[in-house]
Scaffold this active site. Structure first.
Site, PDB file in Angstrom:
ATOM      1  N   HIS A  62       0.850  -1.194   0.000  1.00 55.52           N
ATOM      2  CA  HIS A  62       0.000   0.000   0.000  1.00 55.52           C
ATOM      3  C   HIS A  62       0.884   1.241   0.000  1.00 55.52           C
ATOM      4  CE1 HIS A  62      -4.087  -1.670   1.670  1.00 55.52           C
ATOM      5  NE2 HIS A  62      -3.644  -2.331   0.609  1.00 55.52           N
ATOM      6  N   TYR A  77      -8.764   5.364   8.151  1.00 49.63           N
ATOM      7  CA  TYR A  77      -8.800   5.761   9.565  1.00 49.63           C
ATOM      8  C   TYR A  77      -9.799   6.906   9.653  1.00 49.63           C
ATOM      9  CZ  TYR A  77      -4.423   3.163  10.342  1.00 49.63           C
ATOM     10  OH  TYR A  77      -3.462   2.185  10.445  1.00 49.63           O
ATOM     11  N   PRO A 118      -3.189   0.285  19.150  1.00 50.52           N
ATOM     12  CA  PRO A 118      -3.077  -0.234  17.784  1.00 50.52           C
ATOM     13  C   PRO A 118      -3.176   0.807  16.661  1.00 50.52           C
ATOM     14  CG  PRO A 118      -5.219  -0.766  18.727  1.00 50.52           C
ATOM     15  CD  PRO A 118      -4.418  -0.160  19.828  1.00 50.52           C
ATOM     16  N   LYS A 165       1.765  -0.275  15.091  1.00 52.89           N
ATOM     17  CA  LYS A 165       3.196  -0.310  15.426  1.00 52.89           C
ATOM     18  C   LYS A 165       3.614  -1.483  16.323  1.00 52.89           C
ATOM     19  CE  LYS A 165       4.590   2.973  12.954  1.00 52.89           C
ATOM     20  NZ  LYS A 165       4.693   2.328  11.651  1.00 52.89           N
ATOM     21  N   TYR A 170       4.494   6.305   9.734  1.00 54.07           N
ATOM     22  CA  TYR A 170       3.601   5.198   9.409  1.00 54.07           C
ATOM     23  C   TYR A 170       4.350   4.084   8.667  1.00 54.07           C
ATOM     24  CZ  TYR A 170      -0.751   2.782   8.376  1.00 54.07           C
ATOM     25  OH  TYR A 170      -1.749   1.836   8.325  1.00 54.07           O
TER      26      TYR A 170
HETATM   27  C1  PHB Z   1      -5.544  -4.461  11.297  1.00 52.87           C
HETATM   28  O1  PHB Z   1      -5.614  -4.770  10.099  1.00 52.87           O
HETATM   29  O2  PHB Z   1      -5.919  -5.250  12.171  1.00 52.87           O
HETATM   30  C2  PHB Z   1      -5.008  -3.135  11.675  1.00 52.87           C
HETATM   31  C3  PHB Z   1      -4.534  -2.283  10.690  1.00 52.87           C
HETATM   32  C4  PHB Z   1      -4.055  -1.043  11.021  1.00 52.87           C
HETATM   33  C5  PHB Z   1      -4.036  -0.629  12.340  1.00 52.87           C
HETATM   34  C6  PHB Z   1      -4.482  -1.479  13.345  1.00 52.87           C
HETATM   35  C7  PHB Z   1      -4.982  -2.739  13.010  1.00 52.87           C
HETATM   36  O3  PHB Z   1      -3.597   0.607  12.645  1.00 52.87           O
END
Ligand code: PHB
Ligand code: APR
Length: 386
Positions: free
Chosen positions: A72, A197, A289, A293, A381
């Site tokens: 990505h 997000y 989460p 990270k 990121y």
């Molecule tokens: C996930 O795919 O579970 C996931 C992806 C990004 C995040 C947290 C969890 O920031």
């Protein structure tokens, strides 16, 4: 039993370290409290930094990830129904790899097995002598012992390794957030080809994916809420409410195949070494989460410890070993900062004042309009350099 490195914990940290050491001819034994099936049943995040991708390659376990993972080059941020994209390639030359942690762990187990690696399952009563050094434990009530040169404590947040560091030496830093994440896994196509997000008056939401037919979604919830009280329909409705209309309308819903609530916590233990014991991953630190990270910071510890051990065995140079805690912690704290910042920016805090809410909106608007602010998000990121 004798080995060069005794590794406590067969999660991703312990397995990756074991496999990397194996490639360099350094022997290890992995001691895991659970069964392999149990470890593989845990569902965790799924975004890998380039550093971890490179470590997987070095460990010779990257084939399936290269075939089935999704690079990505950006991610979507949605604020009160309006979305904008953070392009990673503007500020970095690196994508992230979307590939589930469970799959990383599965590939590592397969590689350890193919190489005849020693993994003991269902070990109990682990006692670490960090100065011997040695590790004693029991399997089915029968006492066993491993003598070694070094011990890697890769046994997660609830393991024994961290607690082996005496209390007058150990310092712990912690922040618990006043909310959790309610997550579901569903056999539906992801709502978007990149992660979303989202933040709004109703709270945070995240749209993630495992592959073309498997999606992972989260919504911020109160820690007093119970999974049993959330029907799939209620989850989908709440998720949709928190997304921009175009994404909400595109959402394909279906039955969940997993549903759980996770607390959000930031935690760091200093130092990360004691005698011949070295902590890696969740044993030493936890991040909320937001930004994925957790696994990536575990991987950076493994990178530093693996290279320190390599230098010791190949060149007799103990500088990396001696400096492990300091080196690893410098990067850990930066990942902690990023996860804390991204969490603080994107969630609704129950005790938030009207002023705090305005500050969040101003910062989000700054992020939407400033290439420099977007670059700062992007470089964190995709992962700071090791
Ligand atoms: C996930 O795919 O579970 C996931 C992806 C990004 C995040 C947290 C969890 O920031
Ligand atoms: N003895 C042996 N093994 C133990 C013990 C013990 N006393 N205590 C815990 N373990 C095992 C657990 O059963 C688990 O399999 O250690 C392993 C630790 O694995 P994780 O908790 O997955 O931690 P780690 O390998 O550091 O992985 C990093 O990244 O995304 C994050 O939290 C997520 O698991 C993830 C982490």
């Amino acid at each position: 039993m004798k080995t060069q490195v005794a590794i406590i914990g067969g999660g991703p940290s312990g397995l990756l370290l074991s496999q990397l050491l194996h490639v360099r001819g350094i022997t290890s034994v992995v001691l895991e409290r659970r069964t392999q099936a149990y470890v593989l049943s845990r569902i965790r995040a799924g975004v890998l930094e380039q550093g971890l991708v490179d470590l997987m390659r070095e460990a010779g376990v990257a084939d399936r990830m290269e075939r089935e993972g999704y690079p990505h080059t950006g991610t979507i941020l949605a604020v009160d129904g309006e979305s904008f994209r953070i392009d990673f390639t503007q500020a970095t030359d690196k994508p992230v790899m979307v590939y589930g942690q469970t799959e990383v762990t599965r590939d590592l187990y397969a590689a350890r097995e193919a190489a005849g690696g020693r993994i003991e399952y269902e070990v109990e009563d682990v006692v670490i002598d960090a100065h011997g050094p040695s590790v004693s434990y029991t399997v089915g009530g029968e006492p066993r012992r491993v003598e070694c040169d070094f011990i890697a404590g890769c046994d997660g947040f609830h393991g024994v390794s961290r607690k082996t560091i005496p209390e007058d030496v150990r310092q712990e830093f912690e922040k618990v957030y006043p909310f959790g994440w309610l997550g579901i896994l569903s056999e539906t196509p992801p709502v978007n080809h990149e992660l979303i997000y989202a933040t709004s008056e109703a709270g945070f939401a995240l749209c993630s994916m495992r592959n073309e037919t498997l999606s992972r979604y989260y919504i911020q919830c109160d820690m007093s809420e119970r999974v049993e009280d959330w029907s799939d329909d209620a989850f989908w409705a709440e998720l949709k409410r928190r997304l921009p209309k175009e994404h909400g309308d595109a959402l394909v819903t279906g039955p969940s195949i997993e549903k759980s609530i996770a607390p959000l916590r930031s935690f760091v233990c200093e130092p990360m070494q004691w005698g011949k014991l070295f902590l890696c991953g969740d044993a030493a630190h936890i991040v909320p989460p937001t930004g994925a990270k957790g696994l990536n910071t575990a991987a950076s510890d493994v990178h530093y410890l693996y290279n320190a051990l390599r230098r010791f065995y190949e060149d007799g140079d103990s500088a990396g070993i001696d400096g492990y805690s300091e080196t690893a912690l410098a990067r850990v704290w930066k990942a902690e900062r990023f996860s804390w910042w991204f969490t603080s920016l994107m969630h609704r805090f129950p005790d938030q004042s009207r002023f705090d809410a305005k500050m969040q909106r101003a910062e989000l608007d700054f992020l939407r309009t400033s290439p420099e602010a977007q670059a700062a998000l992007a470089i964190n990121y995709v992962g700071l350099p090791y």
